[in-house]
Design a protein around this motif. Structure first.
Motif, PDB file in Angstrom:
ATOM      1  N   GLU A 177       0.829  -1.205   0.000  1.00  0.00           N
ATOM      2  CA  GLU A 177       0.000   0.000   0.000  1.00  0.00           C
ATOM      3  C   GLU A 177       0.864   1.256   0.000  1.00  0.00           C
ATOM      4  N   LEU A 178       1.980   1.205   0.706  1.00  0.00           N
ATOM      5  CA  LEU A 178       2.902   2.335   0.729  1.00  0.00           C
ATOM      6  C   LEU A 178       3.425   2.631  -0.665  1.00  0.00           C
ATOM      7  N   GLU A 179       3.680   1.577  -1.441  1.00  0.00           N
ATOM      8  CA  GLU A 179       4.209   1.715  -2.796  1.00  0.00           C
ATOM      9  C   GLU A 179       3.113   1.670  -3.856  1.00  0.00           C
ATOM     10  N   THR A 180       1.841   1.546  -3.409  1.00  0.00           N
ATOM     11  CA  THR A 180       0.681   1.472  -4.304  1.00  0.00           C
ATOM     12  C   THR A 180       0.825   0.381  -5.361  1.00  0.00           C
ATOM     13  N   ILE A 181       1.206  -0.819  -4.900  1.00  0.00           N
ATOM     14  CA  ILE A 181       1.301  -1.988  -5.778  1.00  0.00           C
ATOM     15  C   ILE A 181       0.502  -3.110  -5.109  1.00  0.00           C
ATOM     16  N   SER A 182      -0.755  -3.251  -5.447  1.00  0.00           N
ATOM     17  CA  SER A 182      -1.642  -4.117  -4.687  1.00  0.00           C
ATOM     18  C   SER A 182      -1.404  -5.603  -4.912  1.00  0.00           C
ATOM     19  N   GLN A 183      -1.146  -6.046  -6.148  1.00  0.00           N
ATOM     20  CA  GLN A 183      -1.174  -7.472  -6.451  1.00  0.00           C
ATOM     21  C   GLN A 183       0.058  -8.236  -5.986  1.00  0.00           C
ATOM     22  N   GLN A 212      -1.556  12.802  -7.872  1.00  0.00           N
ATOM     23  CA  GLN A 212      -0.973  12.941  -9.212  1.00  0.00           C
ATOM     24  C   GLN A 212       0.291  12.122  -9.328  1.00  0.00           C
ATOM     25  N   ALA A 213       1.061  12.094  -8.235  1.00  0.00           N
ATOM     26  CA  ALA A 213       2.387  11.498  -8.317  1.00  0.00           C
ATOM     27  C   ALA A 213       2.380   9.983  -8.247  1.00  0.00           C
ATOM     28  N   ILE A 214       1.293   9.408  -7.691  1.00  0.00           N
ATOM     29  CA  ILE A 214       1.302   7.979  -7.437  1.00  0.00           C
ATOM     30  C   ILE A 214       0.659   7.216  -8.577  1.00  0.00           C
ATOM     31  N   THR A 215       1.295   6.149  -8.977  1.00  0.00           N
ATOM     32  CA  THR A 215       0.725   5.273  -9.998  1.00  0.00           C
ATOM     33  C   THR A 215       0.281   3.990  -9.321  1.00  0.00           C
ATOM     34  N   LYS A 216      -0.978   3.665  -9.379  1.00  0.00           N
ATOM     35  CA  LYS A 216      -1.456   2.408  -8.852  1.00  0.00           C
ATOM     36  C   LYS A 216      -1.377   1.360  -9.941  1.00  0.00           C
ATOM     37  N   ASP A 225      10.450  -1.508 -10.427  1.00  0.00           N
ATOM     38  CA  ASP A 225      10.372  -1.321  -8.984  1.00  0.00           C
ATOM     39  C   ASP A 225       9.864   0.056  -8.587  1.00  0.00           C
ATOM     40  N   LYS A 226       9.524   0.918  -9.540  1.00  0.00           N
ATOM     41  CA  LYS A 226       9.148   2.293  -9.221  1.00  0.00           C
ATOM     42  C   LYS A 226       7.774   2.653  -9.774  1.00  0.00           C
ATOM     43  N   GLY A 264       9.029 -10.961 -10.316  1.00  0.00           N
ATOM     44  CA  GLY A 264       9.696 -10.188  -9.282  1.00  0.00           C
ATOM     45  C   GLY A 264       9.557  -8.690  -9.489  1.00  0.00           C
ATOM     46  N   VAL A 265       9.647  -7.951  -8.395  1.00  0.00           N
ATOM     47  CA  VAL A 265       9.614  -6.487  -8.434  1.00  0.00           C
ATOM     48  C   VAL A 265      10.712  -5.989  -7.510  1.00  0.00           C
ATOM     49  N   PHE A 266      11.616  -5.172  -8.028  1.00  0.00           N
ATOM     50  CA  PHE A 266      12.704  -4.700  -7.174  1.00  0.00           C
ATOM     51  C   PHE A 266      12.270  -3.491  -6.354  1.00  0.00           C
ATOM     52  N   LEU A 267      12.559  -3.548  -5.068  1.00  0.00           N
ATOM     53  CA  LEU A 267      12.332  -2.420  -4.157  1.00  0.00           C
ATOM     54  C   LEU A 267      13.253  -2.590  -2.967  1.00  0.00           C
TER      55      LEU A 267
END
Length: 476
Positions: free
Chosen positions: A138-144, A235-239, A425-426, A170-173
């Motif tokens: 949720e912090l990174e707005t990546i739900s799945q 505006q800045a966040i991409t879900k 990752d972004k 995989g997703v890098f963070l």
């Protein structure tokens, strides 16, 4: 004693190659006390690797099962071959010679497993899971990428390091560490899969207790209050979008709700449609909005080398559309723009006409919006555009299998391309291309397509006018 650990997310199709690299790293930068393989390491129908390892290497079951070549054992750890150790579901606690303790989850996480984990009495230094905690997703707005059950595990054991992958690719963070109320801390790292474009390996020394005060901490995602987003932060966040089936997809022609009155032309692999909620509108220079979309018929998120037939037909649409403008409206240029990324719902390429006189302002608008994105919205993808004037430039062709944002300008001066790589990752602003063009055309009130929708009769009129305009170059 310093504990050095190596963590890898291998591509199961290239496992031996990755294990050979692990041996090289162990010789050059080790020795590592342990190597941990995360993700889908040896899923169903895969053969066992043959590489002889030089260090103890552990892996669990991913979300795609486990190879039937692995012989089951009554023990929690199974020796596949010398130094390659399989952690049977649901988990194992492993204590290294240095005293470092690892908890490796294997297979799907269940509440029964969590109850067993709650009985663990030793402190866990390293936690390895497949999914992310929901709090960080949720912090990174990546739900799945998340599983709420992982949150319970993390909150129970409060590991110093938590490694995950999130998805099959995989997703890098890498997050800065965060503290718990008892002054313990956790650092979260997610790795992309080898070959995915995201960082897939991580070598590190465990932080000593005396060095904790030197760390820079962020607010704990598990305890932070959910703050209402401001307009700027929205505006800045991409879900990342939820998974959408073809029968539900707005762009799929098989969807019974597809608005066929918008379709201008249908090819073998793609189709052309007028845009719903167009940025530009019909005027004295053009009898229809001119804002159109080229869409693959196949329900695909992005276009790579395996979709060469689709890309070629899209290119043909682009060139013939521009030819129709050259013939009938030579004072207008065309700007095509696309976001090509692995987690789109359905790939598409949009375009709109602009006056030649406005074209010289494009790079200023692009640079301005990229600067604002990079400096004001730190969580966003940093955008660094490269410029090309040759579609066959070898450097440009390297982007074929990458995620990217791309603008292609057709004008009397030839073709000009601006492209930036996207990292998996972004997050980034999905409205960025339209934001650039709104600035270029001085149309700030037309940023959101939902606010620009036209009556159905106007959409039908735009479509019919576009068909007349395009008929001499129609190739389908």
């Amino acid at each position: 004693m310093t504990t050095k650990i190596l963590v890898l997310n291998p591509n199961p199709n290239e496992l031996d190659k990755v294990l050979e690299k692990a041996n090289v790293q162990n010789s050059k930068n080790g020795p590592f006390e342990a190597t941990i393989l995360v993700g889908d390491v040896i899923p169903k129908d895969k053969d066992l690797p043959t590489t002889q390892l030089k260090q103890s290497t552990y892996f669990g079951q991913g979300y795609n099962g486990i190879s039937d070549k692995i012989v089951e054992s009554e023990f929690g750890l199974v020796d596949i071959q010398n130094e390659l150790i399989y952690v049977k579901p649901p988990f194992s606690v492993i204590k290294l010679i240095s005293g470092t303790t690892m908890l490796i989850l294997s297979g799907p996480l269940t509440r029964e497993s969590i109850n067993e984990i709650s009985k663990i009495k030793v402190n866990i230094d390293l936690l390895f899971t497949y999914k992310w905690p929901k709090a960080i997703a949720e912090l990174e707005t990546i739900s799945q990428v998340s599983d709420e059950l992982v949150d319970l595990v993390v909150q129970q054991i409060k590991p110093k390091y938590h490694f995950a992958v999130g998805t099959e690719n995989g997703v890098f963070l890498e997050l800065e560490p965060f503290k718990w109320s008892n002054n313990e801390f956790t650092r979260f790292i997610s790795l992309g899969q080898e070959g995915s474009g995201g960082k897939w390996f991580y070598a590190f020394n465990l932080i000593k207790d005396e060095d904790i005060e030197e760390l820079k901490f962020i607010e704990n995602p598990f305890t932070m209050k959910k703050r209402k987003l401001t307009d700027d932060s929205k505006q800045a966040i991409t879900k990342k979008p939820k998974v959408v089936s073809p029968s539900e997809c707005f762009f799929c022609v098989g969807n019974p709700k597809t608005e066929t009155h918008l379709i201008v032309s249908v090819g073998k692999h793609s189709y052309l449609t007028v845009a719903k909620g167009p940025l530009t509108r019909s005027n004295q220079d053009l009898s229809f909005s001119g804002h159109g979309i080229i869409i693959p018929i196949q329900h695909i998120s992005n276009i790579t080398e395996e979709h060469e037939d689709i890309r070629q037909e899209i290119n043909k649409f682009q060139s013939t559309i521009y030819q129709s403008f050259v013939k009938q409206k030579p004072f207008l240029s065309l700007i095509f723009f696309e976001i090509n990324r692995f987690n789109n719902i359905h790939h598409n390429i949009q375009f709109l006409p602009i006056h030649e006189s406005q074209l010289k302002k494009f790079q200023n608008s692009l640079n301005l919006k990229a600067k604002i994105n990079n400096e004001k919205f730190k969580r966003n993808q940093s955008l660094e555009f490269k410029e090309f004037d040759n579609e066959d430039d070898p450097e440009l062709l390297k982007f074929k299998n990458l995620d990217y944002i791309k603008f292609t300008i057709y004008s009397k001066n030839g073709v000009k391309i601006y492209i930036t790589k996207l990292f998996k990752d972004k997050s980034f602003d999905l409205q960025f291309p339209r934001r650039v063009l709104c600035h270029l055309l001085n149309l700030p009130d037309r940023l959101k397509w939902e606010n620009c929708q036209q009556p159905k009769y106007k959409e039908m009129s735009d479509c019919e006018e576009f068909k007349k305009f395009y008929k001499d170059y129609e190739f389908t």
